[in-house]
Structures are given as C-alpha cells and as structure tokens.
Design a protein around this motif. Structure first.
Motif, PDB file in Angstrom:
ATOM      1  N   SER A  34       0.840  -1.200   0.000  1.00 29.47           N
ATOM      2  CA  SER A  34       0.000   0.000   0.000  1.00 29.47           C
ATOM      3  C   SER A  34       0.874   1.248   0.000  1.00 29.47           C
ATOM      4  O   SER A  34       0.560   2.229  -0.659  1.00 29.47           O
ATOM      5  CB  SER A  34      -0.963  -0.018   1.189  1.00 29.47           C
ATOM      6  N   GLY A  35       2.005   1.175   0.748  1.00 26.72           N
ATOM      7  CA  GLY A  35       2.927   2.309   0.759  1.00 26.72           C
ATOM      8  C   GLY A  35       3.469   2.583  -0.626  1.00 26.72           C
ATOM      9  O   GLY A  35       3.486   3.727  -1.095  1.00 26.72           O
ATOM     10  N   VAL A  36       3.877   1.510  -1.301  1.00 24.36           N
ATOM     11  CA  VAL A  36       4.426   1.665  -2.652  1.00 24.36           C
ATOM     12  C   VAL A  36       3.379   2.249  -3.586  1.00 24.36           C
ATOM     13  O   VAL A  36       3.661   3.111  -4.403  1.00 24.36           O
ATOM     14  CB  VAL A  36       4.941   0.311  -3.174  1.00 24.36           C
ATOM     15  N   LYS A  37       2.142   1.793  -3.421  1.00 27.76           N
ATOM     16  CA  LYS A  37       1.071   2.273  -4.289  1.00 27.76           C
ATOM     17  C   LYS A  37       0.894   3.791  -4.138  1.00 27.76           C
ATOM     18  O   LYS A  37       0.790   4.524  -5.120  1.00 27.76           O
ATOM     19  CB  LYS A  37      -0.229   1.551  -3.924  1.00 27.76           C
ATOM     20  N   ASN A  41       1.650   6.574  -6.962  1.00 34.43           N
ATOM     21  CA  ASN A  41       0.674   7.612  -7.311  1.00 34.43           C
ATOM     22  C   ASN A  41       1.295   8.991  -7.224  1.00 34.43           C
ATOM     23  O   ASN A  41       1.108   9.825  -8.101  1.00 34.43           O
ATOM     24  CB  ASN A  41      -0.517   7.535  -6.355  1.00 34.43           C
ATOM     25  N   GLU A  42       2.001   9.219  -6.140  1.00 29.36           N
ATOM     26  CA  GLU A  42       2.666  10.504  -5.923  1.00 29.36           C
ATOM     27  C   GLU A  42       3.631  10.788  -7.060  1.00 29.36           C
ATOM     28  O   GLU A  42       3.687  11.885  -7.602  1.00 29.36           O
ATOM     29  CB  GLU A  42       3.372  10.461  -4.556  1.00 29.36           C
ATOM     30  N   SER A  46       3.467  13.888  -9.697  1.00 24.77           N
ATOM     31  CA  SER A  46       4.530  14.873  -9.915  1.00 24.77           C
ATOM     32  C   SER A  46       5.130  14.748 -11.312  1.00 24.77           C
ATOM     33  O   SER A  46       5.522  15.742 -11.908  1.00 24.77           O
ATOM     34  CB  SER A  46       5.598  14.803  -8.826  1.00 24.77           C
ATOM     35  N   ALA A  47       5.164  13.505 -11.861  1.00 25.97           N
ATOM     36  CA  ALA A  47       5.667  13.360 -13.221  1.00 25.97           C
ATOM     37  C   ALA A  47       4.746  14.068 -14.207  1.00 25.97           C
ATOM     38  O   ALA A  47       5.211  14.720 -15.148  1.00 25.97           O
ATOM     39  CB  ALA A  47       5.785  11.885 -13.576  1.00 25.97           C
TER      40      ALA A  47
ATOM     41  N   ASP B  35       5.071   6.773   8.588  1.00 23.49           N
ATOM     42  CA  ASP B  35       5.661   8.105   8.398  1.00 23.49           C
ATOM     43  C   ASP B  35       5.741   8.452   6.910  1.00 23.49           C
ATOM     44  O   ASP B  35       5.412   9.568   6.490  1.00 23.49           O
ATOM     45  CB  ASP B  35       7.070   8.162   9.007  1.00 23.49           C
ATOM     46  N   THR B  36       6.210   7.475   6.146  1.00 27.00           N
ATOM     47  CA  THR B  36       6.322   7.704   4.705  1.00 27.00           C
ATOM     48  C   THR B  36       4.964   8.049   4.111  1.00 27.00           C
ATOM     49  O   THR B  36       4.827   8.976   3.319  1.00 27.00           O
ATOM     50  CB  THR B  36       6.864   6.438   4.009  1.00 27.00           C
ATOM     51  N   LEU B  37       3.967   7.284   4.550  1.00 25.44           N
ATOM     52  CA  LEU B  37       2.626   7.552   4.049  1.00 25.44           C
ATOM     53  C   LEU B  37       2.156   8.953   4.389  1.00 25.44           C
ATOM     54  O   LEU B  37       1.640   9.676   3.549  1.00 25.44           O
ATOM     55  CB  LEU B  37       1.646   6.534   4.648  1.00 25.44           C
ATOM     56  N   LYS B  38       2.381   9.318   5.662  1.00 24.46           N
ATOM     57  CA  LYS B  38       1.957  10.656   6.110  1.00 24.46           C
ATOM     58  C   LYS B  38       2.677  11.735   5.315  1.00 24.46           C
ATOM     59  O   LYS B  38       2.097  12.714   4.856  1.00 24.46           O
ATOM     60  CB  LYS B  38       2.268  10.838   7.588  1.00 24.46           C
ATOM     61  N   MET B  39       3.978  11.558   5.171  1.00 27.13           N
ATOM     62  CA  MET B  39       4.799  12.542   4.465  1.00 27.13           C
ATOM     63  C   MET B  39       4.343  12.656   3.013  1.00 27.13           C
ATOM     64  O   MET B  39       4.191  13.744   2.470  1.00 27.13           O
ATOM     65  CB  MET B  39       6.259  12.063   4.527  1.00 27.13           C
ATOM     66  N   THR B  40       4.125  11.491   2.414  1.00 25.92           N
ATOM     67  CA  THR B  40       3.691  11.466   1.019  1.00 25.92           C
ATOM     68  C   THR B  40       2.373  12.195   0.857  1.00 25.92           C
ATOM     69  O   THR B  40       2.174  12.983  -0.058  1.00 25.92           O
ATOM     70  CB  THR B  40       3.526  10.007   0.546  1.00 25.92           C
TER      71      THR B  40
END
Lengths: 425, 211
Positions: A34-37, A41-42, A46-47, B35-40
């Motif tokens: 889910s983090g990678v997803k 997306n991010e 930005s791209a 944290d990464t999720l929040k930051m993102t």
C-alpha cells in the motif's frame, strides 16, 4: 526417544513460530504494497506536473520562435506582391478563418471566426526539444481588409509529444498558449509635425517664400501644428509671417500664426523631448549604433546610390535630386552630414538630421534650393533653416507617407495582457 | 527424555531476545511505513495546491482585448484585469491573501463570475479559494477550502510580490511581476510532520503604464 511424525504439522516443532512469522510477514508485505502504491501515485502526479511544465516551456519557446519568424518576415506580412502573405498566389498566405482547424473557431466557441485571417502551420521553425514538437499558427483581425503594415497578430503555439517511428510517447504532456503581438517600426514615435528641430526653425526669410503644410490631425478640435522646436531661450524662434500656408481647413491660421518673436498655434515649444533621437527611435542617442546597425538599415556614405525604398543611414553628406520615393514607397534618411536638395527635387519620406554619431554628426545643415517639395517630415537634432536660397520650398505633412515610412524595420512586441494558456474558454 | 531446567531457561531467554529484536524491527517497519505515508500525503496535498496556485496566478492580467491597449480609443485602452498587492484576512498572517483577475471568457470585460475573479487566502489553517460570483476581497465574499482541513493544517502561506520596472521612453514604464509563494503544512495528527514548499511565478502578462 523423541518420535517425529513427518506427516503431522501439529507435531512439528516451531510450527507456531512459522505461522506467526508468516502472518507478520504478510502484514508487512501488505503495508509495503500500500505504501508503494501511494508512492507510485505521488510519482505519477509529480511526473504529470513535470511533463506539463516541459510542454508549457516548449510551447513558450515556440511562441518566441513565432515572434522571431514574424520579425524576419515583417516586410512581406502585409505585402500583396508575389511571395507576400497577402498575394493570391503565395503559399502559405493569410486566408479567411473558416471551419474548426486551428487557429480558427470551434463549434462551441468561435474565438477566431470569419472576422479573422489565419496563417497556418508556420514553416521552417526550429524545434527546441526531442521529446515535444510545437506547431505555430497566426491569427489576425481581418477588419474587412488585408493586414496593415504593423498588424496585431495572435500567435498560437501548441506543444505535443514528438512522434518516434509513428508513435507518440503516451505519457508525455501537451500544452497550448497564445500571445498577442503588435508590429512596430524602427521609428517608434511617428513625427507628428512636418518640422521638428531641437533648436531653432527658420523659414521663408525676406521675400523668399517657404510653406509648411501642417498636420491637420495633430489634436482634433484644438489646432493643427506645423513645427515643434526645442529652443525656448537664446536665439528667438524665427518663423516668418507667411511661412504657413493657410487653407480652408485651418480656420485659426491667420490669427494665431507665429511671428519672428512669438510662437503661435502653428509652432510649439511645449514638452520638447531632451533627446529627439530617443523620442523618435526609442533608443538613447548615445546608443545610436543600435539603430545604425539594425538589420533593416542600409548604411551608405552618400545618397548617390540609394536603393529601393527603406531606411538608410548616411554617414556623410546627402545630396538628392529629381524625385526620391513615392506616396506608397517613401524613404527614411538618417543623415550625419548635410542635407542638400537640388532644384526641382521632390522627396517622399522622413529625413532625420542627426548628431547622434558625435564624430561626424553635424545634424541640421540643409542646403535646399528652388522648388523643393518634401512630403513627410524633416527632423533635426539641431536647427532647421529653410531660408538659405529657398524659394518655393514646401514641407508638406503627409500622414500616409509618415505611416508607411514609420513601419519600416522594427519587429513585433508582446502586448501586455496578451498571454493566455487556453485558446478558448 | 525432556529438557533440563537450565536448557529451558536458556532457550526461553534466547527466544525472548530474538522475539524482542523481531518485534522491534516490525514496529519500526510499521512506523516508518506510516511516516512515509503521512509525508507522502502531506507532500501530495501541498504540491497539488501549489501547482494549482502557480498555474492560475500566472494567468493574472490576461485581457481578451489586449490589442485595444495600442489601437483602441483612450476611453477603453487600459487593461481592466489586475493583480492586487498581497494582503490578508483580518487576523491571519500578513500577505497570506492574493487577489487577481483574468479574462476567462475573453470578452474583454471583467465579469461578475468566479471564472474571472480569483483569489487565494489563508484562513483557519486552510488554503481557501474565492467562489463568489461577484467582487470579493480578502475579507469578504464566499470562499472555500481547497486543502483537507481534517488531515492537514496549513501553518504558513505567504505571497511576496517582486516587481521590476523596465524603463522605456519616459514616462512609459513596463513592469515585470513575480510572485513568490511560500507554503508550509503539517499533519493534524502529528505536528512534527512538516513540509515547506516555495515557488516563484513569473506573471506572463506584464503591465504597461504611460503616466
């Protein structure tokens, strides 16, 4: 003895640990996915933004190319001659806007409808990016006629993904923008009187009659003006009575004409610019070389070999005779030395006697003989004297001549307020 | 045969140490992931707001009848579309509001329409945008949040105008306008997660004045 049953999971040592570990691993994996997803997306967002910016920059660069292209083709944009953008046989050329092809209107909103002319697919423009291609289109108000010498043109620049092997990059962005530009001539401030001199103006001394036909449109409803001089103290302004020819359209002429010591409505000293060169060409006199070396200016030492109508910078003395120019093809002469007109000479255009080039510029000496006619305007960085041998000297303000002569050279400038990144609402 | 007590104690201790290490790694992984999720998320939010603002502010001053500035009669040769100096909603950080207009429908007239009258401001830890269909100011009109005020607090929004005048023949002046935007946000749930973005917009339409 410890009995090991290979077939039973329950009986295996560490089975609970394995299950717990697997569950934890699964949880971590899911979380990582889910983090990678979210991260991907991010990245995509930005791209996209980067691609949009790239495309916008390419479109902007294309627009600058468009301005340079217009500048390079300035003399033929309004031309009806072969190769001119108005000539029927030329290709490409200005055509009446119709249909929905750029830059003309769409069915939803015809911003550029039949009231506009289009110049499509501008050729020979260098691309600035290997990833994007820009295309240019021009539109100009038709106003019932062909473009005038200094037209208002809207440049439409569209940047889209470049195609490689027939396939466009599906991820690349695109952008479209437009900018309205206006043509200008090398003479940025058109002379608004027939005679303009930084110091004194002397006309028609003694029995020798000179005549100056004023600019009847100088200030509608106020007064026409014949001369503009910079001298307010010292040598009196010397416009002799009778210097200005009164005609029926100049009713105040007789009562307000200048005398040898008083300036009247026909001569003004008000608001005379400190630097006539700058006032006329938009460039400080000390930077005269910008004008002198402009690509539209031909530099000659004398007026003996004037070519076709255009702008000439004469580094020496200029002597002309016969007929120079015409109402539709006037000249602009910028002269460092003296200006001599032989007997029976007619000149069409603008003469600027300059002192800007300090080494040579005498700026103002004139030797005008008999039966001289100037259609246009005579400007000087020092004085103007029409009385020398002068008999029947006429300086006639002619709006068309001034307009055409003032449109030579120059380029196109962006109009403030003319940029937008959408073609239609 | 079974384990001796010593064997059992040793194996339990070793097992606990390993478990502690594994748990630690696990918790850390979860924490850093979160944290990464929040930051993102914060990043995404701030960046999209920033992109939205820069794209739109760049259009300020567009006038569908720009050609009238040189060819029109004196009565209609001045551009009605403007970019105001930064101001603020009363009580908020100074210069946290920017109002401007552009000619969206390209008819040359400033219409009472939120397509043509624009503005951004900071209010109650959120970035807001004008939605009034009539003249609004930093203190009046209807505004709506464009940042998620549940998850994200905007702690700083500053507009700085940098104008450069290019001298032409006196008295004419051409003004080139730049707006620098500074935007800082933090997570509502974890105020230590902060991010500041800064961007400068070169307003595409310069201002020409002749007096």
């Amino acid at each position: 003895m410890l009995t090991v049953h290979h077939s039973s999971l329950k009986a295996q040592l560490g089975a609970a640990t394995l299950v717990v570990a697997l569950v934890l691993l699964l949880a971590i994996t899911l979380m990582a996915f889910s983090g990678v997803k979210v991260g991907v997306n991010e990245q995509r967002i930005s791209a996209n933004e980067v691609r949009y910016r790239e495309a916008l920059e390419v479109a902007q660069a294309g627009m600058e190319h468009g301005i340079a292209y217009l500048r390079a083709n300035k003399s033929i944009i309004a031309s009806n001659a072969a190769g001119g953008w108005n000539a029927a046989a030329s290709s490409p050329r200005w055509t009446a806007c119709a249909g929905n092809d750029l830059p003309c209107g769409t069915s939803t909103s015809a911003s550029y409808d039949s009231a506009y002319l289009a110049y499509r697919n501008v050729p020979n423009t260098a691309q600035v990016s290997s990833a994007y291609t820009y295309t240019l289109h021009f539109a100009t108000p038709a106003s019932g006629a062909a473009p005038v010498a200094n037209p208002t043109i809207t440049i439409i620049s569209t940047a889209s993904p470049a195609t490689s092997g027939g396939v466009a990059d599906p991820l690349a962005g695109s952008a479209q923008l437009k900018q309205t530009v206006k043509g200008y001539g090398l003479i940025t401030h058109r002379p608004n009187r027939p005679l303009i001199a930084a110091t004194t103006i002397k006309i028609g001394q003694g029995n020798h009659g000179g005549q100056v036909w004023p600019n009847l449109n100088f200030a509608p409803g106020v007064s026409p003006q014949s001369a503009w001089a910079g001298q307010t103290t010292g040598t009196p302004i010397n416009i002799a009575v009778g210097a200005v020819t009164c005609n029926d359209s100049y009713p105040n002429c007789s009562s307000t004409i200048s005398t040898s010591s008083t300036s009247g409505l026909d001569l003004s000293t008000a608001n005379f610019p400190p630097d006539l060169f700058q006032y006329t060409f938009g460039v400080n006199a000390s930077n005269y070389h910008i004008i002198k070396n402009d690509r539209s200016v031909t530099r000659l030492t004398t007026c003996g070999s004037l070519g076709s109508a255009g702008i000439y910078w004469i580094t020496g003395d200029c002597e002309i005779s016969g007929t120079v120019g015409s109402f539709s093809n006037p000249y602009v002469l910028i002269i460092e030395g003296t200006f001599d007109m032989e007997d029976d000479t007619t000149f069409y255009g603008i003469v600027f006697l300059t002192k800007a080039d300090g080494a040579n510029g005498s700026g103002g000496n004139t030797d005008l003989k008999e039966d001289i006619t100037i259609y246009g305007a005579l400007l000087s960085d020092s004085s103007v004297q029409l009385e020398a041998d002068g008999q029947e000297i006429s300086v006639i303000y002619h709006q068309n001549v001034i307009d055409i002569a003032s449109s030579y050279g120059g380029g196109f400038a962006k109009l403030p307020g003319g940029w937008f990144d959408q073609l239609k609402p | 045969m079974g384990f001796s007590l010593v064997e059992l104690l040793v194996s339990i201790t070793v097992g606990l140490v390993i478990m502690a290490g594994v748990t630690n790694i696990y918790v850390n992984t979860i924490r850093s992931n979160s944290d990464t999720l929040k930051m993102t998320r914060l990043n995404q939010e701030l960046r999209s707001v920033m992109a939205f603002m820069t794209r739109d502010i760049r259009r300020a001053g567009y006038w569908g009848k720009a050609k009238d500035s040189v060819t029109g009669p004196a009565s209609s040769n001045s551009n009605p579309f403007t970019l105001s100096a930064p101001s603020e909603f009363a009580g908020q950080l100074s210069n946290s509001c920017l109002m401007y207009t552009y000619d969206y429908n390209q008819n040359g007239t400033l219409d009472n329409d939120n397509d043509e009258r624009h503005g951004f401001r900071l209010k109650a830890n959120a970035v807001q945008v004008v939605t009034s269909n009539s003249s609004a100011t930093c203190n009046t009109g209807t505004w709506e949040n464009i940042t998620d005020d549940d998850g994200i607090q905007i702690t700083n929004l500053t507009f700085t105008a940098v104008d450069t005048s290019v001298g032409i023949t006196t008295p004419s002046v051409l003004t080139v306008r730049n707006i620098t935007i500074k935007l800082t946000g933090q997570l509502t749930t974890d105020t230590t997660v902060q991010r500041t973005l800064s961007d400068t917009v070169r307003i595409a339409n310069d201002v020409y004045s002749s007096n």
